[in-house]
Write a protein that holds these residues in place. Structure first.
Motif, mmCIF file in Angstrom:
data_model
loop_
_atom_site.group_PDB
_atom_site.id
_atom_site.type_symbol
_atom_site.label_atom_id
_atom_site.label_comp_id
_atom_site.label_asym_id
_atom_site.label_seq_id
_atom_site.Cartn_x
_atom_site.Cartn_y
_atom_site.Cartn_z
ATOM 1 N N ASN A 105 0.854 -1.189 0.000
ATOM 2 C CA ASN A 105 0.000 0.000 0.000
ATOM 3 C C ASN A 105 0.890 1.240 0.000
ATOM 4 O O ASN A 105 1.439 1.611 1.018
ATOM 5 C CB ASN A 105 -0.918 -0.009 1.220
ATOM 6 N N ARG A 106 0.998 1.885 -1.153
ATOM 7 C CA ARG A 106 1.815 3.089 -1.269
ATOM 8 C C ARG A 106 0.996 4.362 -1.103
ATOM 9 O O ARG A 106 1.544 5.444 -1.226
ATOM 10 C CB ARG A 106 2.537 3.092 -2.604
ATOM 11 N N GLU A 107 -0.310 4.224 -0.862
ATOM 12 C CA GLU A 107 -1.164 5.397 -0.657
ATOM 13 C C GLU A 107 -1.998 5.232 0.616
ATOM 14 O O GLU A 107 -3.228 5.204 0.559
ATOM 15 C CB GLU A 107 -2.069 5.622 -1.873
ATOM 16 N N PRO A 108 -1.345 5.140 1.781
ATOM 17 C CA PRO A 108 -2.096 4.917 3.021
ATOM 18 C C PRO A 108 -3.047 6.058 3.389
ATOM 19 O O PRO A 108 -3.952 5.859 4.201
ATOM 20 C CB PRO A 108 -0.998 4.743 4.075
ATOM 21 N N ASP A 109 -2.879 7.215 2.764
ATOM 22 C CA ASP A 109 -3.806 8.317 2.993
ATOM 23 C C ASP A 109 -5.139 8.116 2.256
ATOM 24 O O ASP A 109 -6.120 8.774 2.576
ATOM 25 C CB ASP A 109 -3.172 9.646 2.574
ATOM 26 N N LYS A 110 -5.177 7.195 1.279
ATOM 27 C CA LYS A 110 -6.392 6.921 0.498
ATOM 28 C C LYS A 110 -6.862 5.479 0.602
ATOM 29 O O LYS A 110 -7.940 5.141 0.116
ATOM 30 C CB LYS A 110 -6.147 7.211 -0.984
ATOM 31 N N CYS A 111 -6.031 4.621 1.167
ATOM 32 C CA CYS A 111 -6.302 3.187 1.203
ATOM 33 C C CYS A 111 -5.807 2.647 2.540
ATOM 34 O O CYS A 111 -4.653 2.898 2.903
ATOM 35 C CB CYS A 111 -5.574 2.520 0.035
ATOM 36 N N ASP A 112 -6.677 1.914 3.264
ATOM 37 C CA ASP A 112 -6.229 1.428 4.572
ATOM 38 C C ASP A 112 -5.948 -0.072 4.610
ATOM 39 O O ASP A 112 -5.575 -0.601 5.651
ATOM 40 C CB ASP A 112 -7.192 1.840 5.687
ATOM 41 N N ALA A 113 -6.090 -0.771 3.475
ATOM 42 C CA ALA A 113 -5.791 -2.209 3.442
ATOM 43 C C ALA A 113 -5.706 -2.693 1.998
ATOM 44 O O ALA A 113 -6.367 -2.147 1.114
ATOM 45 C CB ALA A 113 -6.866 -2.996 4.186
ATOM 46 N N LEU A 114 -4.897 -3.711 1.788
ATOM 47 C CA LEU A 114 -4.863 -4.454 0.521
ATOM 48 C C LEU A 114 -5.212 -5.894 0.850
ATOM 49 O O LEU A 114 -4.780 -6.422 1.873
ATOM 50 C CB LEU A 114 -3.472 -4.430 -0.115
ATOM 51 N N GLU A 115 -5.987 -6.518 -0.034
ATOM 52 C CA GLU A 115 -6.351 -7.913 0.193
ATOM 53 C C GLU A 115 -6.681 -8.584 -1.139
ATOM 54 O O GLU A 115 -7.209 -7.954 -2.049
ATOM 55 C CB GLU A 115 -7.556 -7.987 1.132
ATOM 56 N N TRP A 116 -6.372 -9.884 -1.217
ATOM 57 C CA TRP A 116 -6.693 -10.691 -2.395
ATOM 58 C C TRP A 116 -8.046 -11.350 -2.189
ATOM 59 O O TRP A 116 -8.333 -11.871 -1.115
ATOM 60 C CB TRP A 116 -5.634 -11.767 -2.597
ATOM 61 N N PHE A 117 -8.865 -11.360 -3.253
ATOM 62 C CA PHE A 117 -10.179 -12.005 -3.215
ATOM 63 C C PHE A 117 -10.348 -12.878 -4.452
ATOM 64 O O PHE A 117 -10.012 -12.459 -5.561
ATOM 65 C CB PHE A 117 -11.306 -10.964 -3.214
ATOM 66 N N ALA A 118 -10.911 -14.066 -4.244
ATOM 67 C CA ALA A 118 -11.244 -14.945 -5.373
ATOM 68 C C ALA A 118 -12.416 -14.330 -6.135
ATOM 69 O O ALA A 118 -13.315 -13.741 -5.532
ATOM 70 C CB ALA A 118 -11.622 -16.329 -4.862
ATOM 71 N N PRO A 119 -12.439 -14.466 -7.471
ATOM 72 C CA PRO A 119 -13.535 -13.888 -8.252
ATOM 73 C C PRO A 119 -14.922 -14.367 -7.810
ATOM 74 O O PRO A 119 -15.894 -13.619 -7.898
ATOM 75 C CB PRO A 119 -13.234 -14.331 -9.688
ATOM 76 N N ALA A 120 -15.016 -15.588 -7.303
ATOM 77 C CA ALA A 120 -16.316 -16.112 -6.848
ATOM 78 C C ALA A 120 -16.644 -15.677 -5.419
ATOM 79 O O ALA A 120 -17.745 -15.936 -4.940
ATOM 80 C CB ALA A 120 -16.318 -17.636 -6.927
#
Length: 148
Positions: A105-120
């Motif tokens: 996360n290189r924009e913590p001022d606009k984004c508070d988490a990154l996560e992977w999700f399966a398409p289903a």
């Protein structure tokens, strides 16, 4: 005789990165402190800048937002959506399965988490047009219209 003057519409362009890991999952960031859809999960994305191709914009946004390097030849068109938000936008979605670096996360001022999700198993809270576009991508539809 009066001439009819047609006002040309200026279309905003957005690029959306569908980063696909080796398990087939997509990377999402959770919006924060933006004033628009905070708390919603969304693909890494951004606006097309002047004098920039959609591929160049996607590569730039990937580096800026999640710190990964993408070679232009690894960017594959998936979908384009004519979205009614903000008076009309062209939203371009691209699949990328190869990149250099580890997403951070290189924009913590606009984004508070990154996560992977399966398409289903997409997150419950997403921006509507993004969910619709991913649904179109899943069934191989290259074009859609949203919100008109």
């Amino acid at each position: 005789m009066s001439a009819t003057v047609t006002k040309r519409h200026k279309l905003i362009g957005d690029v959306h990165l569908v980063l696909v890991d080796d398990q087939g999952r997509y990377l999402f960031g959770r919006r924060a402190n933006t004033g628009y859809e905070d708390g919603a999960w969304h693909l890494p994305s951004g606006h097309l800048e002047s004098d920039e191709s959609v591929i160049d914009a996607l590569v730039r946004e990937a580096a800026e937002e999640i710190g990964v390097e993408i070679a232009p030849e690894d960017v594959h068109f998936a979908h384009v959506m004519h979205n009614a938000s903000s008076g009309g936008r062209a939203a371009f979605f691209f699949l990328v399965r190869a990149w250099a670096g580890t997403p951070i996360n290189r924009e913590p001022d606009k984004c508070d988490a990154l996560e992977w999700f399966a398409p289903a198993e997409l997150p419950d809270r997403m921006i509507g047009y993004c969910r619709a576009a991913l649904g179109s991508i899943a069934v191989g539809e290259p074009f859609s219209v949203y919100g008109w």
